[in-house]
Design a protein around this motif. Structure first.
Motif, PDB file in Angstrom:
ATOM      1  N   ARG A 107      34.403  20.822  43.440  1.00  0.00           N
ATOM      2  CA  ARG A 107      35.481  20.920  44.396  1.00  0.00           C
ATOM      3  C   ARG A 107      34.996  20.721  45.824  1.00  0.00           C
ATOM      4  O   ARG A 107      33.837  20.946  46.141  1.00  0.00           O
ATOM      5  CB  ARG A 107      36.211  22.253  44.272  1.00  0.00           C
ATOM      6  CG  ARG A 107      35.350  23.445  44.482  1.00  0.00           C
ATOM      7  CD  ARG A 107      35.719  24.710  43.700  1.00  0.00           C
ATOM      8  NE  ARG A 107      37.074  24.892  43.264  1.00  0.00           N
ATOM      9  CZ  ARG A 107      37.480  24.622  41.995  1.00  0.00           C
ATOM     10  NH1 ARG A 107      36.613  24.150  41.111  1.00  0.00           N
ATOM     11  NH2 ARG A 107      38.724  24.846  41.626  1.00  0.00           N
ATOM     12  N   ILE A 108      35.935  20.297  46.651  1.00  0.00           N
ATOM     13  CA  ILE A 108      35.701  20.167  48.085  1.00  0.00           C
ATOM     14  C   ILE A 108      36.655  21.118  48.780  1.00  0.00           C
ATOM     15  O   ILE A 108      37.885  20.983  48.674  1.00  0.00           O
ATOM     16  CB  ILE A 108      35.968  18.719  48.568  1.00  0.00           C
ATOM     17  CG1 ILE A 108      35.029  17.740  47.868  1.00  0.00           C
ATOM     18  CG2 ILE A 108      35.832  18.619  50.081  1.00  0.00           C
ATOM     19  CD1 ILE A 108      35.359  16.286  48.145  1.00  0.00           C
ATOM     20  N   LEU A 109      36.099  22.125  49.460  1.00  0.00           N
ATOM     21  CA  LEU A 109      36.935  23.067  50.196  1.00  0.00           C
ATOM     22  C   LEU A 109      37.415  22.393  51.479  1.00  0.00           C
ATOM     23  O   LEU A 109      36.609  21.852  52.239  1.00  0.00           O
ATOM     24  CB  LEU A 109      36.156  24.342  50.516  1.00  0.00           C
ATOM     25  CG  LEU A 109      35.721  25.171  49.303  1.00  0.00           C
ATOM     26  CD1 LEU A 109      34.879  26.366  49.755  1.00  0.00           C
ATOM     27  CD2 LEU A 109      36.931  25.654  48.513  1.00  0.00           C
ATOM     28  N   LEU A 110      38.701  22.437  51.708  1.00  0.00           N
ATOM     29  CA  LEU A 110      39.284  21.755  52.854  1.00  0.00           C
ATOM     30  C   LEU A 110      39.356  22.679  54.065  1.00  0.00           C
ATOM     31  O   LEU A 110      39.559  23.891  53.916  1.00  0.00           O
ATOM     32  CB  LEU A 110      40.690  21.254  52.507  1.00  0.00           C
ATOM     33  CG  LEU A 110      40.766  20.225  51.377  1.00  0.00           C
ATOM     34  CD1 LEU A 110      42.212  19.933  51.029  1.00  0.00           C
ATOM     35  CD2 LEU A 110      40.036  18.942  51.764  1.00  0.00           C
ATOM     36  N   PRO A 111      39.215  22.128  55.247  1.00  0.00           N
ATOM     37  CA  PRO A 111      39.323  22.960  56.464  1.00  0.00           C
ATOM     38  C   PRO A 111      40.749  23.465  56.643  1.00  0.00           C
ATOM     39  O   PRO A 111      41.715  22.827  56.227  1.00  0.00           O
ATOM     40  CB  PRO A 111      38.928  21.997  57.581  1.00  0.00           C
ATOM     41  CG  PRO A 111      39.195  20.635  57.043  1.00  0.00           C
ATOM     42  CD  PRO A 111      38.928  20.720  55.566  1.00  0.00           C
ATOM     43  N   ARG A 112      40.872  24.616  57.284  1.00  0.00           N
ATOM     44  CA  ARG A 112      42.191  25.217  57.530  1.00  0.00           C
ATOM     45  C   ARG A 112      42.528  25.222  59.020  1.00  0.00           C
ATOM     46  O   ARG A 112      43.194  26.113  59.513  1.00  0.00           O
ATOM     47  CB  ARG A 112      42.241  26.646  56.986  1.00  0.00           C
ATOM     48  CG  ARG A 112      42.152  26.738  55.462  1.00  0.00           C
ATOM     49  CD  ARG A 112      42.286  28.170  54.984  1.00  0.00           C
ATOM     50  NE  ARG A 112      42.220  28.292  53.534  1.00  0.00           N
ATOM     51  CZ  ARG A 112      43.253  28.204  52.720  1.00  0.00           C
ATOM     52  NH1 ARG A 112      44.459  28.002  53.222  1.00  0.00           N
ATOM     53  NH2 ARG A 112      43.108  28.331  51.412  1.00  0.00           N
ATOM     54  N   THR A 113      42.070  24.231  59.737  1.00  0.00           N
ATOM     55  CA  THR A 113      42.300  24.162  61.178  1.00  0.00           C
ATOM     56  C   THR A 113      43.746  23.759  61.466  1.00  0.00           C
ATOM     57  O   THR A 113      44.215  22.732  60.968  1.00  0.00           O
ATOM     58  CB  THR A 113      41.357  23.122  61.818  1.00  0.00           C
ATOM     59  OG1 THR A 113      40.030  23.379  61.378  1.00  0.00           O
ATOM     60  CG2 THR A 113      41.437  23.202  63.325  1.00  0.00           C
ATOM     61  N   PRO A 114      44.491  24.541  62.243  1.00  0.00           N
ATOM     62  CA  PRO A 114      45.864  24.147  62.586  1.00  0.00           C
ATOM     63  C   PRO A 114      45.867  22.906  63.473  1.00  0.00           C
ATOM     64  O   PRO A 114      44.845  22.567  64.096  1.00  0.00           O
ATOM     65  CB  PRO A 114      46.413  25.371  63.325  1.00  0.00           C
ATOM     66  CG  PRO A 114      45.208  26.076  63.846  1.00  0.00           C
ATOM     67  CD  PRO A 114      44.108  25.826  62.852  1.00  0.00           C
ATOM     68  N   ASP A 115      47.002  22.224  63.533  1.00  0.00           N
ATOM     69  CA  ASP A 115      47.082  21.008  64.333  1.00  0.00           C
ATOM     70  C   ASP A 115      48.301  21.059  65.240  1.00  0.00           C
ATOM     71  O   ASP A 115      49.433  21.165  64.754  1.00  0.00           O
ATOM     72  CB  ASP A 115      47.169  19.777  63.426  1.00  0.00           C
ATOM     73  CG  ASP A 115      46.869  18.494  64.169  1.00  0.00           C
ATOM     74  OD1 ASP A 115      47.614  18.189  65.123  1.00  0.00           O
ATOM     75  OD2 ASP A 115      45.898  17.804  63.806  1.00  0.00           O
ATOM     76  N   PRO A 116      48.102  20.985  66.559  1.00  0.00           N
ATOM     77  CA  PRO A 116      49.229  21.091  67.492  1.00  0.00           C
ATOM     78  C   PRO A 116      50.220  19.938  67.384  1.00  0.00           C
ATOM     79  O   PRO A 116      51.354  20.054  67.852  1.00  0.00           O
ATOM     80  CB  PRO A 116      48.554  21.115  68.869  1.00  0.00           C
ATOM     81  CG  PRO A 116      47.219  20.468  68.660  1.00  0.00           C
ATOM     82  CD  PRO A 116      46.807  20.832  67.270  1.00  0.00           C
ATOM     83  N   ARG A 117      49.820  18.820  66.767  1.00  0.00           N
ATOM     84  CA  ARG A 117      50.737  17.691  66.650  1.00  0.00           C
ATOM     85  C   ARG A 117      51.955  18.027  65.798  1.00  0.00           C
ATOM     86  O   ARG A 117      53.020  17.425  65.946  1.00  0.00           O
ATOM     87  CB  ARG A 117      50.007  16.476  66.084  1.00  0.00           C
ATOM     88  CG  ARG A 117      49.006  15.857  67.039  1.00  0.00           C
ATOM     89  CD  ARG A 117      48.202  14.757  66.363  1.00  0.00           C
ATOM     90  NE  ARG A 117      47.324  15.289  65.324  1.00  0.00           N
ATOM     91  CZ  ARG A 117      46.557  14.533  64.538  1.00  0.00           C
ATOM     92  NH1 ARG A 117      46.571  13.213  64.672  1.00  0.00           N
ATOM     93  NH2 ARG A 117      45.775  15.091  63.625  1.00  0.00           N
ATOM     94  N   LEU A 118      51.816  19.012  64.914  1.00  0.00           N
ATOM     95  CA  LEU A 118      52.957  19.415  64.087  1.00  0.00           C
ATOM     96  C   LEU A 118      54.007  20.164  64.893  1.00  0.00           C
ATOM     97  O   LEU A 118      55.102  20.430  64.385  1.00  0.00           O
ATOM     98  CB  LEU A 118      52.483  20.280  62.916  1.00  0.00           C
ATOM     99  CG  LEU A 118      51.618  19.576  61.872  1.00  0.00           C
ATOM    100  CD1 LEU A 118      51.217  20.563  60.776  1.00  0.00           C
ATOM    101  CD2 LEU A 118      52.340  18.384  61.262  1.00  0.00           C
ATOM    102  N   SER A 119      53.688  20.509  66.133  1.00  0.00           N
ATOM    103  CA  SER A 119      54.659  21.176  67.004  1.00  0.00           C
ATOM    104  C   SER A 119      55.511  20.191  67.794  1.00  0.00           C
ATOM    105  O   SER A 119      56.288  20.597  68.662  1.00  0.00           O
ATOM    106  CB  SER A 119      53.931  22.109  67.986  1.00  0.00           C
ATOM    107  OG  SER A 119      53.214  23.113  67.291  1.00  0.00           O
TER     108      SER A 119
END
Length: 320
Positions: free
Chosen positions: A79-91
């Motif tokens: 498995r590859i654990l994915l980063p959980r960094t939020p992204d301001p573009r979704l705002s």
């Protein structure tokens, strides 16, 4: 033969030529045309059904031992654990994202970043919150509607051009926000072969196959009308995917054109218990691609002042 025909006529399985029943059958055949008999049979067989609350038998079945797993997981897979960094573009303002959304079919060779893929998968397929379903056990809510919160749809990925991820086939583990490796190696040529060689599949950075795990829906909803609901659920996910990808600066497209059996075989799925319902893809749009590459001419009207006409392609069903 005559006796057999008479019996079938009495049972309503045959209609006498010239009878009102025969005329109605001809009218239906004309109305449904090339979709008959498969689509028309399912349509009429799932109309006007009785809706019931959970019976004691169903409640008993839905004990902890009778419930399917809340998440699909492949515990033995790499498995590859994915980063959980939020992204301001979704705002970004909803209106802006809605009017920027286009169907893209032309993509550059620039790979999609691991960050963007992780944000997109988590936003569309990850759990937004957990719900107490009482006798139905713990349930999850996503950012898209799901009938009865059954969440029977899983995301399987083909990744020919994602930075930091080898080309291959993966399952998205929504519980731990990871990619579980199902098979190494995947090319744009194979993507085209699996997806009817339609435009865009041989360039997209990744393809998400939306797969239904039928037991998760069937364990609660026993009538085949629920099959309709799963397709509606897939559409909800497709729209959320398109909007989230647009907000992230990616170009999305959605399609039902794929070889069901070939896709499921490649994903190592049992086609009886799992079915592929939808293909969602994205990548970086080719810079400067005009909006009329599918033979459509721009109207010159822009319903949203923040709309960006650059790098857009459309298909005939998806006009600006």
């Amino acid at each position: 033969m005559v006796k057999a025909a008479g019996t079938l006529l009495e049972c309503g399985l045959l209609a006498e030529e010239g009878s009102p029943e025969a005329e109605e059958d001809e009218r239906l055949a004309d109305a449904w045309g090339p979709w008959s008999p498969e689509a028309s049979f399912f349509h009429y067989a799932t109309r006007d059904v009785p809706f019931e609350t959970a019976t004691p038998e169903l409640r008993q079945h839905l004990t902890r031992e009778g419930r399917p797993a809340l998440f699909t997981e492949y515990p033995e897979a790499d498995r590859i654990l994915l980063p959980r960094t939020p992204d301001p573009r979704l705002s970004a303002p909803l209106e802006q994202t809605l009017y920027r959304r286009r169907t893209h079919r032309s993509f550059s060779a620039q790979p999609v970043s691991l960050h963007d893929l992780a944000v997109l998968l988590g936003t569309v397929f990850g759990p937004a919150e957990f719900i107490d379903g009482f006798e139905y056990g713990a349930l999850i809510r996503r950012t898209s509607p799901s009938g009865g919160a059954r969440q029977e749809l899983d995301a399987y990925l083909a990744t020919p051009n994602v930075a930091g991820i080898p080309a291959g086939l993966f399952h998205y583990n929504a519980r731990e926000h990871s990619l579980e490796l199902l098979g190494e190696g995947f090319t744009h040529t194979e993507a085209g072969a699996l997806c009817a060689r339609q435009e865009g599949t041989d360039q997209a950075a990744f393809i998400v196959f939306v797969v239904a795990a039928w037991e998760r829906m069937r364990v609660k909803y026993r009538h085949p009308r629920a099959y309709r609901v799963s397709h509606l659920n897939a559409g909800h996910l497709g729209q959320t995917f398109a909007l989230a990808a647009t907000a992230l600066g990616l170009g999305p497209f959605q399609s039902a054109a794929f070889d069901d059996s070939a896709v499921e075989a490649r994903l190592q799925l049992d086609s009886t218990t799992h079915s592929t319902l939808y293909a969602l893809a994205a990548g970086h749009p080719t810079p400067g691609t005009p909006a009329d590459t599918a033979g459509l001419k721009p109207s010159g009207k822009r319903p949203c002042a923040t709309d960006n006409p650059g790098g857009v392609t459309t298909d005939p069903s998806d006009t600006p």
